[in-house]
Design an enzyme around this catalytic site. Structure first.
Site, PDB file in Angstrom:
ATOM      1  N   HIS A  55      -1.867   3.953  -7.282  1.00  0.00           N
ATOM      2  CA  HIS A  55      -0.404   4.060  -7.170  1.00  0.00           C
ATOM      3  C   HIS A  55       0.106   2.995  -6.208  1.00  0.00           C
ATOM      4  O   HIS A  55      -0.671   2.305  -5.564  1.00  0.00           O
ATOM      5  CB  HIS A  55       0.037   5.473  -6.771  1.00  0.00           C
ATOM      6  CG  HIS A  55      -0.355   5.907  -5.388  1.00  0.00           C
ATOM      7  ND1 HIS A  55      -1.663   6.114  -5.005  1.00  0.00           N
ATOM      8  CD2 HIS A  55       0.393   6.184  -4.280  1.00  0.00           C
ATOM      9  CE1 HIS A  55      -1.697   6.509  -3.739  1.00  0.00           C
ATOM     10  NE2 HIS A  55      -0.467   6.548  -3.273  1.00  0.00           N
ATOM     11  N   HIS A  57       1.857   2.847  -3.335  1.00  0.00           N
ATOM     12  CA  HIS A  57       2.064   2.929  -1.883  1.00  0.00           C
ATOM     13  C   HIS A  57       1.310   1.807  -1.152  1.00  0.00           C
ATOM     14  O   HIS A  57       0.171   1.487  -1.512  1.00  0.00           O
ATOM     15  CB  HIS A  57       1.617   4.298  -1.350  1.00  0.00           C
ATOM     16  CG  HIS A  57       2.612   5.385  -1.654  1.00  0.00           C
ATOM     17  ND1 HIS A  57       2.296   6.721  -1.582  1.00  0.00           N
ATOM     18  CD2 HIS A  57       3.917   5.312  -2.030  1.00  0.00           C
ATOM     19  CE1 HIS A  57       3.365   7.441  -1.898  1.00  0.00           C
ATOM     20  NE2 HIS A  57       4.363   6.610  -2.172  1.00  0.00           N
ATOM     21  N   ASP A  59      -0.302   1.618   1.527  1.00  0.00           N
ATOM     22  CA  ASP A  59      -1.644   1.898   2.072  1.00  0.00           C
ATOM     23  C   ASP A  59      -2.695   1.995   0.952  1.00  0.00           C
ATOM     24  O   ASP A  59      -3.842   2.376   1.200  1.00  0.00           O
ATOM     25  CB  ASP A  59      -1.646   3.165   2.942  1.00  0.00           C
ATOM     26  CG  ASP A  59      -1.336   4.430   2.168  1.00  0.00           C
ATOM     27  OD1 ASP A  59      -0.374   4.424   1.364  1.00  0.00           O
ATOM     28  OD2 ASP A  59      -2.058   5.435   2.352  1.00  0.00           O
ATOM     29  N   HIS A  60      -2.302   1.596  -0.275  1.00  0.00           N
ATOM     30  CA  HIS A  60      -3.247   1.536  -1.404  1.00  0.00           C
ATOM     31  C   HIS A  60      -3.257   0.161  -2.074  1.00  0.00           C
ATOM     32  O   HIS A  60      -4.148  -0.128  -2.867  1.00  0.00           O
ATOM     33  CB  HIS A  60      -2.914   2.629  -2.435  1.00  0.00           C
ATOM     34  CG  HIS A  60      -3.027   4.000  -1.843  1.00  0.00           C
ATOM     35  ND1 HIS A  60      -4.064   4.861  -2.120  1.00  0.00           N
ATOM     36  CD2 HIS A  60      -2.255   4.632  -0.914  1.00  0.00           C
ATOM     37  CE1 HIS A  60      -3.926   5.960  -1.401  1.00  0.00           C
ATOM     38  NE2 HIS A  60      -2.829   5.853  -0.665  1.00  0.00           N
ATOM     39  N   HIS A 113       2.749  12.731  -6.895  1.00  0.00           N
ATOM     40  CA  HIS A 113       2.804  12.055  -5.580  1.00  0.00           C
ATOM     41  C   HIS A 113       3.665  10.796  -5.740  1.00  0.00           C
ATOM     42  O   HIS A 113       4.590  10.563  -4.956  1.00  0.00           O
ATOM     43  CB  HIS A 113       1.383  11.711  -5.141  1.00  0.00           C
ATOM     44  CG  HIS A 113       1.303  10.967  -3.843  1.00  0.00           C
ATOM     45  ND1 HIS A 113       1.596  11.541  -2.632  1.00  0.00           N
ATOM     46  CD2 HIS A 113       0.956   9.679  -3.566  1.00  0.00           C
ATOM     47  CE1 HIS A 113       1.436  10.640  -1.669  1.00  0.00           C
ATOM     48  NE2 HIS A 113       1.057   9.500  -2.211  1.00  0.00           N
ATOM     49  N   ASP A 132      -4.181   9.542  -4.060  1.00  0.00           N
ATOM     50  CA  ASP A 132      -3.527  10.564  -3.235  1.00  0.00           C
ATOM     51  C   ASP A 132      -3.098  11.778  -4.065  1.00  0.00           C
ATOM     52  O   ASP A 132      -2.108  12.445  -3.737  1.00  0.00           O
ATOM     53  CB  ASP A 132      -2.281   9.983  -2.548  1.00  0.00           C
ATOM     54  CG  ASP A 132      -2.624   9.050  -1.404  1.00  0.00           C
ATOM     55  OD1 ASP A 132      -3.818   8.905  -1.079  1.00  0.00           O
ATOM     56  OD2 ASP A 132      -1.686   8.459  -0.836  1.00  0.00           O
ATOM     57  N   HIS A 170      -7.959   9.518   1.477  1.00  0.00           N
ATOM     58  CA  HIS A 170      -7.690   9.832   2.890  1.00  0.00           C
ATOM     59  C   HIS A 170      -8.654  10.892   3.419  1.00  0.00           C
ATOM     60  O   HIS A 170      -9.091  11.768   2.673  1.00  0.00           O
ATOM     61  CB  HIS A 170      -6.262  10.369   3.081  1.00  0.00           C
ATOM     62  CG  HIS A 170      -5.186   9.354   2.848  1.00  0.00           C
ATOM     63  ND1 HIS A 170      -4.710   8.529   3.837  1.00  0.00           N
ATOM     64  CD2 HIS A 170      -4.504   9.033   1.726  1.00  0.00           C
ATOM     65  CE1 HIS A 170      -3.755   7.745   3.337  1.00  0.00           C
ATOM     66  NE2 HIS A 170      -3.619   8.024   2.051  1.00  0.00           N
TER      67      HIS A 170
HETATM   68 FE    FE Z   1      -2.093   7.091   0.747  1.00  0.00          FE
HETATM   69 ZN    ZN Z   2       0.202   7.575  -1.398  1.00  0.00          ZN
END
Ligand code: FE
Ligand code: ZN
Length: 240
Positions: A55, A57, A59-60, A113, A132, A170
């Site tokens: 996805h 985001h 942090d990905h 998400h 996530d 995570h």
């Molecule tokens: Fe994340």
């Molecule tokens: Zn995420």
């Protein structure tokens, strides 16, 4: 057999570095950042040929551009999020397949998400990369979707073989488990799992990957009997 290496980055992210020895291909799942990934691959003598994103985001996907710049790798990710991930080369959706050397992954749509969130399921390797969407004893927050969608996702994932290894993005296990004990105070499997998780975290050990069977026994979101129950639990966890 795939070799799968966990790279902990930022405060609680896991990047997965995946090597397919027959072809020599190496792939990265959800690189939040680039440098630790490039360093780990170099240390092992592996050349990164692909990135798979679950996805959009940051942090990905934050490491996409720099890893591509350094290696010329090919990036695959969700068609529905192509505007938000400008580095994608190949766009995929549920039912599509993606290859890493001699290994084939099936793309599973798991929106909620984020609206276009996908998972990569490698049946032959009993492995699923869930980003996530599913966590150890938890699920992703509902930023762009509904409890109904997340309930469907949990049902879909729960139908995978119990011994499927679940690679989440995570280390949220301890806080997820604290809430899970409130949601299901009488769940014996959950209590036992939390004892093991507390011990592991005190020693600084990772608790991911998990398995579908472990989640079926202890995850209050996968175990929710209805979308309404999942919604209640999600709201309770958000405010926990
Ligand atoms: Fe994340
Ligand atoms: Zn995420």
């Amino acid at each position: 057999m795939l070799e799968i290496i966990r790279i902990p980055v930022l405060s609680d992210n896991y990047i997965w570095l995946v090597h397919e020895p027959d072809s020599g291909e190496t792939m990265v799942v959800d690189p939040a950042v680039a440098d630790p990934v490039l360093a780990e691959a170099e240390k092992r003598g592996w050349t990164i040929t692909q990135i798979w994103n679950t996805h959009w985001h940051p942090d990905h996907t934050g490491g996409n551009a720099a890893i591509k710049e350094a290696t010329g790798c090919h990036i695959t990710g969700p068609e529905a999020e192509k505007e938000r991930i400008p580095t994608l080369d190949t766009l995929v959706k549920g039912g599509d397949t993606v290859r890493l050397g001699n290994v084939t992954a099936e793309v599973i749509d798991v929106p909620a998400h984020t609206a276009g969130h996908i998972a990569f399921y490698i049946a032959d390797e009993k492995t699923v990369f869930v980003g996530d969407t599913l966590f150890a004893m938890g699920c992703g927050r509902l930023f762009e979707g509904t409890a109904e969608q997340m309930f469907d996702n949990m049902q879909k994932l729960s139908r995978l073989p119990g011994d499927t290894q679940v690679y989440c993005a995570h280390e949220y296990t301890l806080s997820n488990g604290e809430y899970a004990l409130v949601a299901e105070p009488d769940n014996q499997a959950l209590k036992e799992r939390m004892d093991a998780v507390r011990e592991a975290r005190e020693k600084g050990e990772a608790t991911v990957p998990t398995t579908i069977a472990q989640e079926a026994a202890t995850n209050p979101f996968m175990r929710a009997a209805s979308a309404d129950e999942l919604a209640e639990r999600r709201t309770a966890k958000d405010n926990f």
